[in-house]
Design an enzyme around this catalytic site. Structure first.
Site, mmCIF file in Angstrom:
data_model
loop_
_atom_site.group_PDB
_atom_site.id
_atom_site.type_symbol
_atom_site.label_atom_id
_atom_site.label_comp_id
_atom_site.label_asym_id
_atom_site.label_seq_id
_atom_site.Cartn_x
_atom_site.Cartn_y
_atom_site.Cartn_z
ATOM 1 N N LYS A 1 0.722 -1.300 0.143
ATOM 2 C CA LYS A 1 -0.050 -0.104 -0.013
ATOM 3 C C LYS A 1 0.799 1.167 0.013
ATOM 4 C CE LYS A 1 0.039 0.677 4.956
ATOM 5 N NZ LYS A 1 -0.864 1.015 5.982
ATOM 6 N N SER B 1 -9.620 2.357 -2.027
ATOM 7 C CA SER B 1 -9.175 3.495 -1.503
ATOM 8 C C SER B 1 -9.868 4.743 -2.323
ATOM 9 C CB SER B 1 -7.712 3.334 -1.637
ATOM 10 O OG SER B 1 -7.010 4.565 -1.604
ATOM 11 N N TYR C 1 0.231 2.228 -7.381
ATOM 12 C CA TYR C 1 -0.669 1.514 -6.384
ATOM 13 C C TYR C 1 -1.925 1.884 -6.640
ATOM 14 C CZ TYR C 1 -3.149 1.475 -1.814
ATOM 15 O OH TYR C 1 -4.434 1.394 -1.062
ATOM 16 N N LYS D 1 -5.144 -0.670 -7.359
ATOM 17 C CA LYS D 1 -6.529 -0.571 -6.718
ATOM 18 C C LYS D 1 -7.856 -0.683 -7.775
ATOM 19 C CE LYS D 1 -5.646 -1.424 -2.592
ATOM 20 N NZ LYS D 1 -6.131 -2.462 -1.799
HETATM 21 P P1 NAD Z 1 -1.251 -3.060 6.362
HETATM 22 O O1 NAD Z 1 0.155 -3.314 5.328
HETATM 23 O O2 NAD Z 1 -1.056 -3.006 7.665
HETATM 24 O O3 NAD Z 1 -2.039 -4.546 6.047
HETATM 25 C C1 NAD Z 1 -1.951 -5.434 4.768
HETATM 26 C C2 NAD Z 1 -1.593 -6.855 5.167
HETATM 27 O O4 NAD Z 1 -1.865 -7.666 3.839
HETATM 28 C C3 NAD Z 1 -0.326 -6.716 5.634
HETATM 29 O O5 NAD Z 1 -0.284 -7.635 7.118
HETATM 30 C C4 NAD Z 1 0.728 -7.486 4.720
HETATM 31 O O6 NAD Z 1 1.639 -8.287 5.620
HETATM 32 C C5 NAD Z 1 -0.454 -8.405 4.245
HETATM 33 N N1 NAD Z 1 0.008 -8.850 2.679
HETATM 34 C C6 NAD Z 1 0.335 -8.050 1.868
HETATM 35 N N2 NAD Z 1 0.521 -8.777 0.706
HETATM 36 C C7 NAD Z 1 0.287 -9.950 0.773
HETATM 37 C C8 NAD Z 1 0.341 -11.163 0.066
HETATM 38 N N3 NAD Z 1 0.967 -11.126 -1.097
HETATM 39 N N4 NAD Z 1 -0.011 -12.339 0.697
HETATM 40 C C9 NAD Z 1 -0.428 -12.352 2.243
HETATM 41 N N5 NAD Z 1 -0.497 -11.204 2.590
HETATM 42 C C10 NAD Z 1 -0.251 -10.029 2.324
HETATM 43 O O7 NAD Z 1 -2.149 -2.070 5.417
HETATM 44 P P2 NAD Z 1 -3.489 -1.544 5.778
HETATM 45 O O8 NAD Z 1 -3.462 0.006 6.255
HETATM 46 O O9 NAD Z 1 -4.068 -2.313 7.036
HETATM 47 O O10 NAD Z 1 -4.429 -1.791 4.568
HETATM 48 C C11 NAD Z 1 -5.136 -2.745 4.381
HETATM 49 C C12 NAD Z 1 -5.855 -2.698 3.081
HETATM 50 O O11 NAD Z 1 -6.689 -1.432 3.099
HETATM 51 C C13 NAD Z 1 -4.724 -2.576 1.944
HETATM 52 O O12 NAD Z 1 -5.491 -3.380 0.812
HETATM 53 C C14 NAD Z 1 -4.595 -1.388 1.368
HETATM 54 O O13 NAD Z 1 -4.293 -1.038 0.188
HETATM 55 C C15 NAD Z 1 -5.853 -0.651 1.865
HETATM 56 N N6 NAD Z 1 -6.152 0.785 2.236
HETATM 57 C C16 NAD Z 1 -5.272 1.322 3.177
HETATM 58 C C17 NAD Z 1 -5.455 2.401 3.579
HETATM 59 C C18 NAD Z 1 -4.233 3.271 4.350
HETATM 60 O O14 NAD Z 1 -4.058 4.397 4.498
HETATM 61 N N7 NAD Z 1 -3.936 2.360 5.482
HETATM 62 C C19 NAD Z 1 -6.166 3.636 2.606
HETATM 63 C C20 NAD Z 1 -7.057 3.033 1.736
HETATM 64 C C21 NAD Z 1 -7.197 1.497 1.429
HETATM 65 C C1 WQD Z 2 -2.112 13.386 4.252
HETATM 66 C C2 WQD Z 2 -1.628 14.913 3.924
HETATM 67 C C3 WQD Z 2 0.274 15.386 2.778
HETATM 68 C C4 WQD Z 2 3.021 13.470 5.536
HETATM 69 C C5 WQD Z 2 -2.225 8.589 1.131
HETATM 70 C C6 WQD Z 2 -2.429 7.444 -0.036
HETATM 71 C C7 WQD Z 2 -3.773 7.132 -0.180
HETATM 72 C C8 WQD Z 2 -4.381 6.181 0.950
HETATM 73 C C9 WQD Z 2 -4.053 6.996 2.150
HETATM 74 C C10 WQD Z 2 -3.874 3.777 0.651
HETATM 75 C C11 WQD Z 2 -1.503 15.355 2.482
HETATM 76 C C12 WQD Z 2 0.539 15.694 4.181
HETATM 77 C C13 WQD Z 2 1.964 13.973 4.880
HETATM 78 C C14 WQD Z 2 4.228 14.252 5.853
HETATM 79 C C15 WQD Z 2 2.772 16.047 5.297
HETATM 80 N N1 WQD Z 2 -3.584 4.806 1.188
HETATM 81 N N2 WQD Z 2 1.678 15.317 4.753
HETATM 82 N N3 WQD Z 2 4.094 15.474 5.899
HETATM 83 O O1 WQD Z 2 -1.427 11.033 0.603
HETATM 84 O O2 WQD Z 2 -3.919 11.525 1.636
HETATM 85 O O3 WQD Z 2 -2.999 9.122 1.171
HETATM 86 O O4 WQD Z 2 -2.659 7.488 2.179
HETATM 87 O O5 WQD Z 2 -5.027 3.529 -0.092
HETATM 88 O O6 WQD Z 2 -3.774 5.941 -1.384
HETATM 89 O O7 WQD Z 2 -1.986 8.281 -1.252
HETATM 90 O O8 WQD Z 2 -2.301 10.475 2.926
HETATM 91 O O9 WQD Z 2 -1.294 10.641 5.317
HETATM 92 O O10 WQD Z 2 0.268 10.518 3.214
HETATM 93 O O11 WQD Z 2 -1.115 12.639 3.623
HETATM 94 O O12 WQD Z 2 2.562 17.316 5.260
HETATM 95 O O13 WQD Z 2 5.077 13.786 6.314
HETATM 96 O O14 WQD Z 2 -0.399 15.212 4.921
HETATM 97 O O15 WQD Z 2 1.123 16.156 1.886
HETATM 98 O O16 WQD Z 2 -1.489 16.558 2.553
HETATM 99 P P1 WQD Z 2 -2.615 10.682 1.380
HETATM 100 P P2 WQD Z 2 -1.027 11.153 3.822
#
Ligand code: NAD
Ligand code: WQD
Length: 337
Positions: free
Chosen positions: A86, A126, A150, A154
């Site tokens: 991610k 996401s 990334y 998605k």
């Molecule tokens: P995370 O990295 O903590 O959790 C993802 C888990 O998937 C990890 O434990 C990792 O070890 C496991 N994983 C990855 N590839 C794998 C594989 N090939 N086989 C088995 N396990 C695998 O991340 P998270 O923040 O908990 O995110 C969970 C989901 O939510 C992800 O799909 C991510 O894209 C999505 N998401 C996260 C955010 C965010 O900002 N955290 C935002 C939007 C969407």
């Molecule tokens: C938030 C704000 C930065 C760090 C990302 C992924 C998105 C989703 C969530 C998975 C922005 C600012 C950040 C720092 C800063 N993930 N910032 N200093 O970029 O909105 O989203 O995570 O799906 O796909 O793109 O989140 O927390 O990185 O940033 O000023 O050290 O904070 O510029 O405005 P973002 P973020």
């Protein structure tokens, strides 16, 4: 109620979701390859809920390993698919690794679901799929667009799933998360990045003295205070959305897509100020150039999730930052001790 397979079951969002699902009475089968997590989060979920979970260390890229899990667990009736890489920046540097992990991993999962007749899935998507939206709040029918590998994965994972669901008669819910933050109020599970890419874990580490200051990426955005605005959502609220989504899958049927956010945007400076208040000292920060690929403002319209899932966020900014600070203070080295 059958068993639910949780891919990426040891990760940040999964561990909070696991607690809510177990408390709602679900039996879980967790699968993870620990590429971004450890068994400690699973252990703590068991400790918090007082329930044992079934765990398989397996890689989604290994279809035979997946087949073995489904064979060993014939009671699986549904899947929540969190397992993916991610990190946006890393995906730009290592696109093939991202496509292979996220796309091959998902294809394998969908294939084995097809082979075993499992027809229900909740997918972690996401807000990144909206790219730089023409207006806010974004609604689910806004055009999608990826700005990095990334985000491409998605979008592709969504599309492959929609096509498979139509062809195979699956019930699928796609949840588009905005910016998940915070931790369980016990302080026992939370987000554990080695090097934080996202704002709030970075701010936490500065508050704890692990890092010197926050670099604020741009103060010349077209926003009220010039810094980026995002829809931060408490991870426990997000976890609860999965319980609602799972409960509605069979009833609704077909493919549904929901924004999972609060509908409110906060700026980087507002986040730093809120955190400074809960940790009791001013968090040092400095303005830095804009980060490549960033946008000014994004927040979502969560009305559809409210109307159809009966879900809406209940926790506000104070709870988000307080829980993040509690997790940071109680676990200065994360799950590493
Ligand atoms: P995370 O990295 O903590 O959790 C993802 C888990 O998937 C990890 O434990 C990792 O070890 C496991 N994983 C990855 N590839 C794998 C594989 N090939 N086989 C088995 N396990 C695998 O991340 P998270 O923040 O908990 O995110 C969970 C989901 O939510 C992800 O799909 C991510 O894209 C999505 N998401 C996260 C955010 C965010 O900002 N955290 C935002 C939007 C969407
Ligand atoms: C938030 C704000 C930065 C760090 C990302 C992924 C998105 C989703 C969530 C998975 C922005 C600012 C950040 C720092 C800063 N993930 N910032 N200093 O970029 O909105 O989203 O995570 O799906 O796909 O793109 O989140 O927390 O990185 O940033 O000023 O050290 O904070 O510029 O405005 P973002 P973020």
């Amino acid at each position: 109620m059958g068993k639910i397979l949780i891919t990426g079951g040891a990760g940040y969002i999964a561990s909070h979701t696991n607690v809510e699902l177990i408390e709602a009475g679900y039996e879980l089968v967790l699968l993870d390859n620990f590429c971004n997590s450890s068994m400690e989060s699973v252990r703590r979920v068991e400790e918090l809920t007082g329930k044992k979970v079934t765990f398989y260390e397996a890689d989604l890229k290994d279809i035979d390993a997946l087949r073995k899990v489904f064979e060993a667990e014939p009671e699986i009736t549904g899947v929540i698919h969190f397992g993916a890489l991610k990190a946006v920046g890393e995906s730009v540097e290592k696109p093939l690794m991202y496509y292979e992990n996220n796309i091959t991993g998902s294809l394998n999962l969908y294939k084995v679901m097809g082979e075993t007749g499992v027809k229900q899935l909740v997918f972690s998507s996401s807000a990144t799929v909206y790219g730089d939206p023409a207006s806010v709040p974004v609604k689910e029918d806004f055009p999608t667009q990826a700005t990095n590998p990334y985000g491409q994965t998605k979008l592709m994972m969504e599309q492959i799933l929609i096509d498979a669901a139509k062809a195979l008669g699956w019930d699928v819910t796609i949840l588009r998360y905005f910016n998940p933050v915070g931790a369980h109020d016990s302080g026992r599970i939370g987000e554990d990045p080695e090097y934080p890419n996202n704002l709030l874990p970075f701010v936490s580490q500065v508050a704890a003295g692990i890092r010197e200051k926050v670099m604020v990426f741009g103060n010349d955005w077209d926003t009220p205070d010039g810094t980026g605005v995002r829809d931060y959502i408490h991870v426990v609220d997000l976890a609860k959305a999965h319980v609602k989504a799972l409960a509605k899958l069979a009833e609704k049927g077909g493919v549904s897509i929901y924004n999972i956010g609060t509908g409110k945007g906060y700026s980087v400076l507002e986040m730093i100020e809120a955190f400074s208040k809960v940790c009791g000292h001013q968090i040092p920060y400095e303005f830095a150039p804009r980060r490549a690929g960033d946008i000014a403002t994004v927040y979502g319209d969560p009305a559809l999730a409210s109307a159809e899932l009966g879900w809406s966020a209940e926790l506000g900014l104070d709870e988000m930052v307080a829980s993040a600070w509690k997790w940071q203070s109680m676990n200065p080295k994360g799950y590493r001790g």
